[in-house]
Scaffold this motif. Structure first.
Motif, PDB file in Angstrom:
ATOM      1  N   LYS A 275       0.835  -1.204   0.000  1.00 46.01           N
ATOM      2  CA  LYS A 275       0.000   0.000   0.000  1.00 46.01           C
ATOM      3  C   LYS A 275       0.872   1.258   0.000  1.00 46.01           C
ATOM      4  O   LYS A 275       0.583   2.227  -0.713  1.00 46.01           O
ATOM      5  CB  LYS A 275      -0.920   0.002   1.224  1.00 46.01           C
ATOM      6  CG  LYS A 275      -2.017  -1.062   1.195  1.00 46.01           C
ATOM      7  CD  LYS A 275      -2.872  -1.006   2.457  1.00 46.01           C
ATOM      8  CE  LYS A 275      -3.969  -2.056   2.443  1.00 46.01           C
ATOM      9  NZ  LYS A 275      -5.002  -1.761   1.418  1.00 46.01           N
TER      10      LYS A 275
ATOM     11  N   SER B 272      -5.433  10.702   2.981  1.00 45.86           N
ATOM     12  CA  SER B 272      -5.498   9.324   3.473  1.00 45.86           C
ATOM     13  C   SER B 272      -4.375   9.081   4.477  1.00 45.86           C
ATOM     14  O   SER B 272      -3.225   9.450   4.220  1.00 45.86           O
ATOM     15  CB  SER B 272      -5.357   8.323   2.320  1.00 45.86           C
ATOM     16  OG  SER B 272      -6.373   8.512   1.356  1.00 45.86           O
TER      17      SER B 272
ATOM     18  N   VAL C  94      -2.804   5.812   6.429  1.00 45.29           N
ATOM     19  CA  VAL C  94      -2.811   4.351   6.504  1.00 45.29           C
ATOM     20  C   VAL C  94      -1.797   3.928   7.555  1.00 45.29           C
ATOM     21  O   VAL C  94      -0.649   4.381   7.530  1.00 45.29           O
ATOM     22  CB  VAL C  94      -2.443   3.722   5.141  1.00 45.29           C
ATOM     23  CG1 VAL C  94      -2.481   2.201   5.220  1.00 45.29           C
ATOM     24  CG2 VAL C  94      -3.387   4.225   4.044  1.00 45.29           C
TER      25      VAL C  94
ATOM     26  N   THR D 222      -7.180   2.214   7.307  1.00 42.10           N
ATOM     27  CA  THR D 222      -7.122   3.314   6.345  1.00 42.10           C
ATOM     28  C   THR D 222      -8.182   4.349   6.701  1.00 42.10           C
ATOM     29  O   THR D 222      -9.364   4.021   6.803  1.00 42.10           O
ATOM     30  CB  THR D 222      -7.351   2.822   4.906  1.00 42.10           C
ATOM     31  OG1 THR D 222      -6.366   1.853   4.554  1.00 42.10           O
ATOM     32  CG2 THR D 222      -7.280   3.989   3.920  1.00 42.10           C
TER      33      THR D 222
ATOM     34  N   ARG E 152      -9.754   7.894   5.374  1.00 40.28           N
ATOM     35  CA  ARG E 152      -9.831   8.820   4.240  1.00 40.28           C
ATOM     36  C   ARG E 152     -10.770   9.967   4.608  1.00 40.28           C
ATOM     37  O   ARG E 152     -11.911   9.742   4.990  1.00 40.28           O
ATOM     38  CB  ARG E 152     -10.343   8.115   2.981  1.00 40.28           C
ATOM     39  CG  ARG E 152      -9.338   7.161   2.357  1.00 40.28           C
ATOM     40  CD  ARG E 152      -9.791   6.686   0.981  1.00 40.28           C
ATOM     41  NE  ARG E 152      -8.800   5.818   0.376  1.00 40.28           N
ATOM     42  CZ  ARG E 152      -8.774   4.499   0.506  1.00 40.28           C
ATOM     43  NH1 ARG E 152      -9.727   3.911   1.237  1.00 40.28           N
ATOM     44  NH2 ARG E 152      -7.844   3.771  -0.058  1.00 40.28           N
TER      45      ARG E 152
END
Length: 256
Positions: free
Chosen positions: A136, A209, A211, A220, A222
């Motif tokens: 990611k 975002s 993470v 995560t 957002r």
């Protein structure tokens, strides 16, 4: 009496064979380099996932989504409740989204909790989660240093933006670096991405975002904003600060 010596001899043979077998078996079991069973890699800390729609307090949601306060009471409760994501295994992945609009802008928040399980007995759940997290982070194309991103650009975003996206650092001349980056002291590993999308004459849409990984769970966060007017730009610093603050609260919640 003629059978006694034979019986004694037979008994002695049986005892001798039994003793020999036991000795040989013990020697085989203790022989260096013999077959051994390796212990399985440790399982992750988390076996279940919390309800993401109940993981954010009303006071936090009120701060993140100011438009909710303008709604009638019944609609406020519905907005604060959020909408759960559709998943097929709630022990492995869950999510929730919230959205609110006011006269100035529309804002949205989404959470995604992923519990990683390794089916390889030689790889722990934590190590497998670290691999998933690493992919990611790599996919976000974070700049390796501030010099990788033009300092006079109007807004931060992930590198290599697609059509309609803009990249760069804060445009207000502040020394604080708001570009996408790895975050320290947030879970076991964390990064922040900031993406501004310009869609022609439409209002600009920014998504921040955050993470992070904590043991075998990847979270995560957002947080998005789209101003009502196309001439206005979402405040990168504000969105980043609020997204990070929520992420830190979630780390504490998983540690409870």
């Amino acid at each position: 009496m003629a059978y006694v010596p034979g019986a004694a001899l037979l008994a002695a043979l049986v005892v001798g064979c039994s003793a020999g077998t036991g000795t040989d078996g013990s020697a085989a079991d203790s022989r260096p380099g013999g077959p051994t069973s390796s212990p399985a890699a440790p399982a992750g800390k988390y076996r279940t996932l919390p309800d993401p729609c109940r993981s954010v307090t009303h006071s936090t949601l009120k701060d993140l989504l100011p438009g909710v306060a303008e709604l009638p009471q019944e609609q406020q409760e519905k907005a604060y409740a959020g909408t759960a994501s559709v998943t097929y295994d709630t022990d492995r992945r869950v999510g929730c989204t919230w959205k609110a609009e006011d006269s100035d802008s529309s804002r949205g928040l989404s959470l995604d909790f992923e519990r990683v399980v390794s089916y390889d007995t030689s790889v722990s759940d934590d190590d497998r989660a670290d691999e998933v997290y690493g992919k990611k982070e790599a996919a976000a194309h974070l700049p390796s240093s501030a010099s990788d991103t033009p300092s006079d650009s109007s807004s931060p975003s992930s590198s290599a933006p697609s059509d309609g996206e803009t990249g760069g650092k804060s445009g207000d001349g502040a020394t604080e670096d708001l570009q996408p980056r790895v975050l320290d002291n947030l879970g076991d590993a964390a990064f922040l991405d900031d993406l501004l999308i310009k869609a022609g004459s439409a209002a600009q849409h920014r998504t921040v975002s955050v993470v992070f990984r904590t043991s075998n769970v990847i979270v995560t966060v957002r947080y998005t904003e789209q101003p009502a007017l196309s001439t206005e730009m979402p405040d990168s610093k504000e969105l980043q600060e609020k997204a990070q603050a929520l992420a830190r609260k979630l780390v504490d919640k998983f540690s409870e």
